[in-house]
Design a protein around this motif. Structure first.
Motif, PDB file in Angstrom:
ATOM      1  N   ASN A 218     -65.686  19.056  39.087  1.00 41.75           N
ATOM      2  CA  ASN A 218     -65.733  19.564  40.591  1.00 41.75           C
ATOM      3  C   ASN A 218     -65.376  18.642  41.712  1.00 41.75           C
ATOM      4  N   GLN A 219     -65.366  17.205  41.231  1.00 41.86           N
ATOM      5  CA  GLN A 219     -65.033  16.338  42.316  1.00 41.86           C
ATOM      6  C   GLN A 219     -63.751  16.402  42.772  1.00 41.86           C
ATOM      7  N   THR A 220     -63.299  16.215  43.959  1.00 42.05           N
ATOM      8  CA  THR A 220     -61.941  16.511  44.608  1.00 42.05           C
ATOM      9  C   THR A 220     -61.231  15.244  44.782  1.00 42.05           C
ATOM     10  N   ASN A 221     -61.788  14.012  44.577  1.00 44.55           N
ATOM     11  CA  ASN A 221     -61.333  12.955  44.956  1.00 44.55           C
ATOM     12  C   ASN A 221     -60.147  12.379  44.053  1.00 44.55           C
ATOM     13  N   VAL A 222     -60.001  12.955  42.931  1.00 47.51           N
ATOM     14  CA  VAL A 222     -59.135  12.444  41.945  1.00 47.51           C
ATOM     15  C   VAL A 222     -58.423  13.616  41.231  1.00 47.51           C
TER      16      VAL A 222
END
Ligand code: ASP
Ligand code: MG
Length: 423
Positions: free
Chosen positions: A341-345
């Motif tokens: 769910n992370q959107t950094n990568v």
């Protein structure tokens, strides 16, 4: 944790009599008979002409029972941390007061002190307070009266006057900290295991009890699974306070954890094999390679309080890379969810793997000596163990393998490095 040596302005130096700090764990104090058993050991040391401070844990599983009670009354809401600390501190008050009564009943002069009464000052972080300072004058005064001093482990007092606790299993930390502050000869931990072994005796009957182990080796063993509170070892290391670990149920010699050269045994390159059988792995595939991907992936996990252990990043060929890391087995699903769910990568997919284990060979003698890694890997290959990941420190070589191969691996490595022999 640097403030507490000689904190009372020079009054705490070594007196005429030697001082020993002993610590008795909860299972060694689980009932009246066991309290007498521990008391006998304390009295024997006092009879030697030694000043004895004994730190006690809460009886048996009573800390768990108090936690369960707090949860029973609060239901879904978390117990108030200040109230919880005061509640939990009572476990050690029970055992320390009973121990003082026991010693008196056996004809010895004794007094129990709470952490606060013993001069243990902490920061105000309830549930995991750090010791800031130990005022030793009260301890000194009681010892000078010829008394045995029993100190309730695991607790201290914040500047606010509120009771704090130092974290689960932290009576060991209390004991080592008191030993340092009192300039004791050593700290003795009496427990339900009889010392530190070359590896988990449940994995191989060739495991051998070590007469001694270095602090740094012990830290690796403790962090990697051998049951011992790492914080107390760290403290022993920083202040060079020898820690002797032995059984309270027998008179068999235990293990001395110390900072000097190995003297009692011929120094071997590999001291032990540490095992952690609860490892999960997350692989993030097809990560677009650019500066900041490691931080971008790992920061959200750190924010969620998940600790990352072994980290592996492949060199990228086509501008993408695979990024793999391990977490405790219990955290694997949550970690995978966060990585997804992370959107950094940017990435292609996140794959979670379970049922892994970490097997490490540990020993200061390996430092700068080539060949140990090769020997470890060829030993594992020889018994058909596939290595999933590898990581090293100066005094440790770690492999991640399938959990169902742990026993196979440990037995082979124990034989290959001849750990059953003392020299
Ligand atoms: N009684 C505390 C606990 O169970 C502290 C200790 O045993 O060292 O965590
Ligand atoms: Mg305990």
């Amino acid at each position: 944790m640097t403030g507490f040596v000689n904190s009372d302005g020079g009054n705490s130096g070594r007196g005429a009599r030697p001082v020993i700090v002993q610590k008795y764990g909860g299972s060694s104090l689980a009932d009246a008979g066991l309290i007498h058993n521990a008391a006998k050991r304390i009295c024997a040391r006092k009879d030697d002409g030694t000043d004895v401070i004994a730190v006690v844990s809460a009886m048996g599983e009573s800390t768990d029972e108090l936690i369960a009670l707090s949860q029973a009354v609060t239901g879904d809401s978390a117990p108030d941390p200040r109230e919880l600390d005061t509640l939990l501190s009572t476990g050690e008050l029970v055992s320390s007061t009973l121990m003082a009564m026991t010693l008196k009943a056996r004809g010895y002069d004794a007094i129990s002190l709470s952490g606060g009464q013993a001069g243990i000052r902490t920061d105000a972080v309830h549930g995991s307070a750090r010791i800031a300072d130990i005022k030793t004058d009260r301890l000194r005064r009681e010892l000078d009266k010829g008394r045995i001093v029993i100190v309730a482990g695991f607790q201290g007092l914040a500047d606010s006057g509120d009771i704090t606790t130092l974290g689960r299993g932290a009576s060991d930390t209390t004991a080592v900290a008191l030993a340092v502050a009192m300039q004791a000869d050593r700290c003795e931990i009496y427990t339900d295991v009889d010392g530190i072994y070359t590896t988990d005796p449940q994995l191989t009957d060739r495991a051998r009890k070590l007469a001694e182990i270095g602090f740094l080796e012990m830290l690796e063993m403790a962090v990697l699974g051998a049951k011992m509170n790492p914080r107390s070892i760290e403290l022993g290391y920083v202040y060079n306070m020898p820690i002797y670990v032995a059984s309270s149920f027998s008179n068999e010699p235990g293990t001395l954890i110390h900072g000097g050269e190995h003297t009692m045994e011929v120094r071997k390159a590999v001291t032990g094999i540490a095992v952690d059988s609860n490892v999960g792995k997350i692989t993030v595939r097809g990560v677009k390679d650019r500066p900041g991907i490691a931080a971008g992936l790992l920061q959200p996990l750190a924010d969620a309080g998940i600790s990352i252990d072994v980290i592996l990043q492949n060199t990228s060929s086509d501008g993408t890379t695979d990024f793999t890391f391990t977490v405790a087995q219990v955290d694997v699903d949550r970690a995978a969810e966060i990585a997804r769910n992370q959107t950094n990568v940017e990435f292609e997919e996140v794959v979670a793997g379970s049922d892994l284990a970490k097997v490490s060979i540990v020993g200061t003698g390996m430092e700068n000596a080539p060949g140990y890694a090769a020997r470890m890997f060829s030993t594992l290959a020889g018994v058909g163990v596939n290595i999933d990941m590898i990581t090293t420190s100066e005094i440790r070589i770690t492999t991640i393998i399938a959990r169902d191969q742990v026993q196979n691996a440990v037995r082979a490595l124990h034989d290959a490095f001849e750990l059953e022999k003392t020299e």
